[in-house]
Motif scaffolding. Structure first.
Motif, mmCIF file in Angstrom:
data_model
loop_
_atom_site.group_PDB
_atom_site.id
_atom_site.type_symbol
_atom_site.label_atom_id
_atom_site.label_comp_id
_atom_site.label_asym_id
_atom_site.label_seq_id
_atom_site.Cartn_x
_atom_site.Cartn_y
_atom_site.Cartn_z
ATOM 1 N N ALA A 1 17.287 -6.866 -8.848
ATOM 2 C CA ALA A 1 17.753 -5.866 -7.888
ATOM 3 C C ALA A 1 16.591 -5.070 -7.300
ATOM 4 N N ILE A 2 15.678 -4.627 -8.166
ATOM 5 C CA ILE A 2 14.536 -3.842 -7.689
ATOM 6 C C ILE A 2 13.647 -4.691 -6.788
ATOM 7 N N ALA A 3 13.502 -5.963 -7.124
ATOM 8 C CA ALA A 3 12.698 -6.861 -6.290
ATOM 9 C C ALA A 3 13.290 -6.949 -4.878
ATOM 10 N N ARG A 4 14.606 -6.957 -4.791
ATOM 11 C CA ARG A 4 15.248 -6.987 -3.472
ATOM 12 C C ARG A 4 15.004 -5.683 -2.719
ATOM 13 N N PHE A 5 15.116 -4.552 -3.427
ATOM 14 C CA PHE A 5 14.840 -3.258 -2.787
ATOM 15 C C PHE A 5 13.412 -3.225 -2.248
ATOM 16 N N GLU A 6 12.465 -3.711 -3.054
ATOM 17 C CA GLU A 6 11.069 -3.707 -2.635
ATOM 18 C C GLU A 6 10.855 -4.634 -1.437
ATOM 19 N N ALA A 7 11.465 -5.813 -1.483
ATOM 20 C CA ALA A 7 11.319 -6.766 -0.381
ATOM 21 C C ALA A 7 11.888 -6.219 0.916
ATOM 22 N N ASP A 8 12.968 -5.466 0.809
ATOM 23 C CA ASP A 8 13.605 -4.886 2.001
ATOM 24 C C ASP A 8 13.006 -3.541 2.409
ATOM 25 N N GLY A 9 12.010 -3.087 1.655
ATOM 26 C CA GLY A 9 11.314 -1.856 2.026
ATOM 27 C C GLY A 9 12.131 -0.588 1.844
ATOM 28 N N VAL A 10 12.980 -0.553 0.822
ATOM 29 C CA VAL A 10 13.856 0.606 0.620
ATOM 30 C C VAL A 10 13.039 1.869 0.356
ATOM 31 N N LYS A 11 12.068 1.810 -0.547
ATOM 32 C CA LYS A 11 11.260 2.999 -0.854
ATOM 33 C C LYS A 11 10.488 3.466 0.375
ATOM 34 N N THR A 12 9.906 2.513 1.096
ATOM 35 C CA THR A 12 9.157 2.851 2.307
ATOM 36 C C THR A 12 10.057 3.519 3.338
ATOM 37 N N ALA A 13 11.280 3.011 3.472
ATOM 38 C CA ALA A 13 12.214 3.587 4.441
ATOM 39 C C ALA A 13 12.634 4.995 4.050
ATOM 40 N N ILE A 14 12.818 5.230 2.757
ATOM 41 C CA ILE A 14 13.198 6.571 2.297
ATOM 42 C C ILE A 14 12.095 7.576 2.611
ATOM 43 N N LYS A 15 10.855 7.205 2.308
ATOM 44 C CA LYS A 15 9.739 8.111 2.576
ATOM 45 C C LYS A 15 9.559 8.328 4.080
#
Length: 268
Positions: free
Chosen positions: A234-248
């Motif tokens: 799940a975390i790998a998918r979040f990272e691939a989709d740039g979830v953390k980057t989008a939040i920041k």
């Protein structure tokens, strides 16, 4: 304290609800909507007025809780009546310089950026005031906002924009993630009530664990993951989709918009 709220909306109501639990406050609310006036008077026992009082004194605290677009009009009406009262503004965007200008040069002004968890006594409020404000006035403003949660005094007025993009707008980010997880739970087969219960309990437990733990939240996240396991996927998918980057990036965009609104709303 003698506190007059100008505006009886959700945030004003939340602050009033916190203050009435404390002894020693005389509270009144100016609210043009008759239905809201009735609710405020009956539920909280405060004096509810349809229009501005004729005058205030230097012992009064006036808390502005109107829409930013209405702030200039309200301030111009307040100016000849203010009588040196301490003024607290929870209206977004409008800076102290503009408020002072509209209030005929008054300098006893505090800006506050609260957030909606104040409605359940779990708010975070960022406060800023210029150097001219006395320690007694700072204590009064802090005491009022402490009635609904944590208070953070900011070093400069730009800090209002900084805290807006974190705690001010932050609850919406959290609700967005909760909303997404509820939808995911429903897609796996839970009904809406079950999904909501599961997700809210998960957030509640995770936040409490983070609060009580002395390790970084990144470590807490890693503790849930095992190599090649389900959480790692799940975390790998979040990272691939740039979830953390989008939040920041979203938080940065929020701050930029806060600054823009300040310029737009502070014009004469």
């Amino acid at each position: 304290m003698k506190i007059t709220f100008i505006g009886g909306g959700n945030m004003a109501t939340a602050i009033i609800a916190g203050l009435v639990k404390q002894p020693g406050h005389a509270i009144r609310v100016v609210e043009p909507d008759s239905a809201k006036r009735q609710i405020l008077g009956e539920q909280y026992g405060v004096e509810a007025l349809a229009g501005l009082p004729d005058s205030f004194s230097s012992d009064d605290v006036v808390l502005l809780a109107v829409k930013p677009q209405s702030l200039k009009e309200v301030c111009l009406a307040l100016a000849p009546r203010l009588g040196g009262a301490l003024l607290i503004s929870i209206a977004a965007g409008v800076g102290i310089e503009a408020l002072s200008r509209w209030l005929s040069g008054s300098s006893r002004i505090v800006r506050v950026m609260p957030n909606t968890p104040a409605m359940v006594g779990k708010g975070v409020s960022g406060l800023y005031a210029g150097d001219v404000l006395s320690e007694d006035d700072r204590a009064a403003a802090g005491a009022i906002m402490s009635a609904v949660g944590r208070v953070v005094w900011l070093q400069d007025e730009a800090g209002i924009d900084d805290i807006t993009c974190i705690s001010g707008s932050g609850p919406a980010y959290v609700f967005y993630f909760i909303e997404s997880m509820i939808e995911a739970a429903m897609e796996t087969g839970f009904d809406e009530a079950e999904a909501r219960c599961l997700v809210l309990a998960t957030f509640d437990g995770a936040v409490e664990l983070a609060r009580q733990s002395n390790v970084p939240v990144a470590t807490l996240r890693q503790n849930v993951m095992s190599k090649g396991g389900t959480t790692e996927r799940a975390i790998a998918r979040f990272e691939a989709d740039g979830v953390k980057t989008a939040i920041k990036a979203g938080a940065v965009d929020c701050r930029v918009r806060s600054v823009e609104l300040g310029h737009e709303l502070s014009k004469d």
